[in-house]
Motif scaffolding. Structure first.
Motif, PDB file in Angstrom:
ATOM      1  N   GLY A  19     -10.024  -7.517   7.618  1.00  0.00           N
ATOM      2  CA  GLY A  19      -9.434  -6.227   7.276  1.00  0.00           C
ATOM      3  C   GLY A  19     -10.479  -5.222   6.832  1.00  0.00           C
ATOM      4  N   PHE A  20     -11.484  -5.683   6.063  1.00  0.00           N
ATOM      5  CA  PHE A  20     -12.555  -4.772   5.665  1.00  0.00           C
ATOM      6  C   PHE A  20     -13.307  -4.244   6.890  1.00  0.00           C
ATOM      7  N   ASP A  21     -13.564  -5.144   7.841  1.00  0.00           N
ATOM      8  CA  ASP A  21     -14.292  -4.722   9.045  1.00  0.00           C
ATOM      9  C   ASP A  21     -13.494  -3.698   9.847  1.00  0.00           C
ATOM     10  N   LYS A  22     -12.162  -3.872   9.883  1.00  0.00           N
ATOM     11  CA  LYS A  22     -11.311  -2.945  10.640  1.00  0.00           C
ATOM     12  C   LYS A  22     -10.885  -1.744   9.797  1.00  0.00           C
ATOM     13  N   ARG A  23     -11.360  -1.677   8.532  1.00  0.00           N
ATOM     14  CA  ARG A  23     -11.007  -0.593   7.591  1.00  0.00           C
ATOM     15  C   ARG A  23      -9.501  -0.563   7.317  1.00  0.00           C
ATOM     16  N   VAL A  24      -8.943  -1.764   7.221  1.00  0.00           N
ATOM     17  CA  VAL A  24      -7.530  -1.945   6.849  1.00  0.00           C
ATOM     18  C   VAL A  24      -7.515  -2.672   5.509  1.00  0.00           C
ATOM     19  N   TRP A  25      -7.041  -1.970   4.481  1.00  0.00           N
ATOM     20  CA  TRP A  25      -7.082  -2.535   3.122  1.00  0.00           C
ATOM     21  C   TRP A  25      -5.731  -3.196   2.822  1.00  0.00           C
ATOM     22  N   ILE A  26      -5.781  -4.487   2.493  1.00  0.00           N
ATOM     23  CA  ILE A  26      -4.574  -5.271   2.213  1.00  0.00           C
ATOM     24  C   ILE A  26      -4.202  -5.081   0.742  1.00  0.00           C
ATOM     25  N   VAL A  27      -2.936  -4.691   0.490  1.00  0.00           N
ATOM     26  CA  VAL A  27      -2.472  -4.442  -0.876  1.00  0.00           C
ATOM     27  C   VAL A  27      -1.141  -5.147  -1.096  1.00  0.00           C
ATOM     28  N   SER A  28      -0.928  -5.577  -2.341  1.00  0.00           N
ATOM     29  CA  SER A  28       0.353  -6.155  -2.777  1.00  0.00           C
ATOM     30  C   SER A  28       1.101  -5.093  -3.583  1.00  0.00           C
ATOM     31  N   PRO A  29       2.333  -5.375  -4.028  1.00  0.00           N
ATOM     32  CA  PRO A  29       3.034  -4.365  -4.854  1.00  0.00           C
ATOM     33  C   PRO A  29       2.238  -3.930  -6.077  1.00  0.00           C
ATOM     34  N   THR A  30       1.533  -4.873  -6.731  1.00  0.00           N
ATOM     35  CA  THR A  30       0.771  -4.520  -7.933  1.00  0.00           C
ATOM     36  C   THR A  30      -0.463  -3.685  -7.584  1.00  0.00           C
ATOM     37  N   THR A  31      -1.249  -4.162  -6.624  1.00  0.00           N
ATOM     38  CA  THR A  31      -2.465  -3.433  -6.250  1.00  0.00           C
ATOM     39  C   THR A  31      -2.133  -2.122  -5.547  1.00  0.00           C
ATOM     40  N   CYS A  32      -0.992  -2.070  -4.875  1.00  0.00           N
ATOM     41  CA  CYS A  32      -0.584  -0.807  -4.247  1.00  0.00           C
ATOM     42  C   CYS A  32      -0.287   0.249  -5.305  1.00  0.00           C
ATOM     43  N   MET A  33       0.363  -0.153  -6.402  1.00  0.00           N
ATOM     44  CA  MET A  33       0.633   0.790  -7.483  1.00  0.00           C
ATOM     45  C   MET A  33      -0.667   1.311  -8.082  1.00  0.00           C
ATOM     46  N   ALA A  34      -1.649   0.420  -8.275  1.00  0.00           N
ATOM     47  CA  ALA A  34      -2.940   0.851  -8.814  1.00  0.00           C
ATOM     48  C   ALA A  34      -3.644   1.808  -7.850  1.00  0.00           C
ATOM     49  N   THR A  35      -3.582   1.497  -6.552  1.00  0.00           N
ATOM     50  CA  THR A  35      -4.212   2.368  -5.551  1.00  0.00           C
ATOM     51  C   THR A  35      -3.547   3.736  -5.521  1.00  0.00           C
ATOM     52  N   LEU A  36      -2.227   3.752  -5.616  1.00  0.00           N
ATOM     53  CA  LEU A  36      -1.508   5.033  -5.588  1.00  0.00           C
ATOM     54  C   LEU A  36      -1.800   5.864  -6.833  1.00  0.00           C
TER      55      LEU A  36
END
Length: 384
Positions: A275-292
C-alpha cells in the motif's frame, strides 16, 4: 392383662386383698389352735378372750395399713401433680423456643426467596440482553455475509466518522471523478496535497476464510487468498482514485474492522508495504479519525491563509479604532482634570460659606468685618 404398679387404686385393691387373705388365714389358724386348746381342756372363755384380743390386734394393724396406704396414695398423687406441672412448664418452654425458631426460619426463608427472586429477575434480564445481542450479532453476520450490504455497512461507518470529524462543506460523499469512477468520500484538501479519496469497500471474504481455517492447509490457502484480494484492492484504489492534477498523490483504504487492521499489520506486513508503494494508506476506524483530525487542522490553516488579506484589513481598521480610542481617552482625561479643578474650587467656596454661616449663627460680626475685604469708593457711594 398387665397391671400397672404405679396405679394407686390398683395397688390399694391388691394390698386390701392380701390383708383379707392374711386375716382369714390367721382366723383359721386361731380356730385350729382353739380346737387344739379345747382338746387340751382350756376354758372356753379364756379362748374367746384371747381370740378377741387377736382380732382387735388384726383390726388395729389393718387400720394402720389403711392409713399407710392412704398416705402413700396422697404422696403418689402429689408427686404426679408436680411431675405433670414440671412437664407442662418444660413443654411450654420447648413450644415457645420452637415457635421462635420456626418464626426466624420463616423470615430467613422469605428473605432468601426474595433474594432468589431478584437474582432470577436479573438473570432473566441478562438472558434477554444476551438474546438481543445474539440477534444483533446474527444481523451483523448477515450484513457482512453479503458483499453489497457489507459495502453499505462500511460506507455508513465511514460517513459517520467523517461527519463527526470534518465540517460538512469540506467533503463530498459518493463523489464522481473525471474518469467516471465514484469515490465513497472525497475530502477537499487545499493544494498541496489536493482532494483525497477514501474507499470503504474492503474484501472481507478472505479474512473470514482465514478465521474459519482449521487445518494448516486451509490456513495457507486462506492466507494466499488474503494476499491476492488485498493486493488487487490496493491496485484498484490506486488506479481509480489517484488522478494526476485532480486528486492528491495518494488515497485512503478504509477498513471497517479493527481486527482486520490488526491482522494485516501483524501477519501481512508486506501488504502494508504494498500500500505504501502504491500510495494507498490503510486506515481503521480509530486511525481514520486521527487522520481526519489532522486534515481538519490543515483545512483550518488553509482557510486562515485564504482570509489573510481580510484579516490584515480588519487589523488595519482595528489599529485606526485603537488610535481614535486613545485620542478620545486623552480628551476625556483633560475633561476629568478640569472637572476636578472645578470641584476643588467649589469645595473651597463651600468651606468659606460654611464658616460665614457659623459666625452669623454666633453673632460674631467683628470677625466678619475683619475677614471682609475693604469696600471700594464706588461701592460706598452706591451704598450711600
Amino acid at each position: 392383662m398387665t397391671i400397672e404398679l404405679n396405679d394407686t387404686l390398683t395397688l390399694f385393691v391388691l394390698i386390701g386383698g392380701a390383708v383379707l387373705v392374711l386375716f382369714f388365714a390367721l382366723l383359721l389358724l386361731v380356730v385350729r389352735r382353739s380346737g387344739e386348746a379345747a382338746r387340751m381342756a382350756l376354758p372356753i372363755a379364756q379362748q374367746m378372750n384371747q381370740l378377741g384380743q387377736r382380732v382387735q390386734m388384726l383390726s388395729d394393724g389393718q387400720q394402720q395399713l389403711a392409713g399407710g396406704l392412704t398416705h402413700v396414695s396422697e404422696a403418689q398423687v402429689a408427686s404426679q401433680s408436680k411431675m405433670l406441672e414440671l412437664m407442662e412448664k418444660r413443654l411450654a418452654t420447648v413450644t415457645e423456643a420452637m415457635n421462635v425458631n420456626l418464626q426466624g426460619s420463616a423470615q430467613r426463608t422469605a428473605k432468601s426467596l426474595g433474594e432468589l427472586q431478584q437474582r432470577l429477575e436479573t438473570i432473566d434480564k441478562a438472558q434477554a440482553n444476551i438474546e438481543k445481542l445474539s440477534g444483533n450479532v446474527l444481523s451483523l453476520q448477515d450484513i457482512l455475509s453479503n458483499k453489497q450490504t457489507r459495502g453499505a455497512f462500511g460506507e455508513i461507518q465511514l460517513n459517520d466518522i467523517v461527519g463527526k470529524a470534518l465540517p460538512k462543506d469540506s467533503y463530498t460523499l459518493q463523489a464522481t471523478l473525471s474518469n467516471g469512477k465514484r469515490a465513497d468520500c472525497l475530502i477537499h484538501l487545499p493544494n498541496p496535497p489536493g482532494p483525497i479519496a477514501i474507499d470503504s469497500k474492503f474484501p472481507l471474504e478472505a479474512y473470514e476464510a482465514l478465521r474459519r481455517a482449521d487445518t494448516q492447509w486451509e490456513l495457507n490457502e486462506a492466507a494466499k487468498l488474503m494476499r491476492q484480494a488485498v493486493k488487487k484492492h490496493i491496485a484498484d484504489i490506486s488506479e481509480k482514485y489517484i488522478l494526476e492534477g485532480e486528486t492528491a498523490d495518494g488515497a485512503l483504504m478504509f477498513l471497517p474492522s479493527e481486527a482486520v487492521y490488526a491482522e494485516l499489520h501483524a501477519n501481512f506486513p508486506e501488504l502494508v508495504r504494498e500500500g505504501f508503494d502504491k500510495r494507498v494508506w490503510i486506515v481503521s476506524p480509530t486511525t481514520c479519525m486521527a487522520t481526519l483530525n489532522t486534515m481538519r487542522a490543515i483545512l483550518k490553516d488553509a482557510r486562515m491563509r485564504e482570509q489573510a488579506g481580510a484579516i490584515r484589513k480588519e487589523l488595519s481598521l482595528l489599529h485606526g479604532d485603537v488610535e481614535r480610542l486613545s485620542t478620545r481617552v486623552g480628551n476625556l482625561d483633560r475633561h476629568f482634570g478640569q472637572a476636578a479643578k472645578d470641584l476643588e474650587d467649589i469645595k473651597i467656596s463651600a468651606t468659606k460659606a460654611g464658616k460665614r454661616a457659623h459666625r452669623l449663627d454666633n453673632f460674631d460680626f467683628e470677625e466678619l468685618a475683619a475677614d471682609a475685604p475693604a469696600a471700594s469708593p464706588a461701592a460706598l457711594v452706591e451704598r450711600g
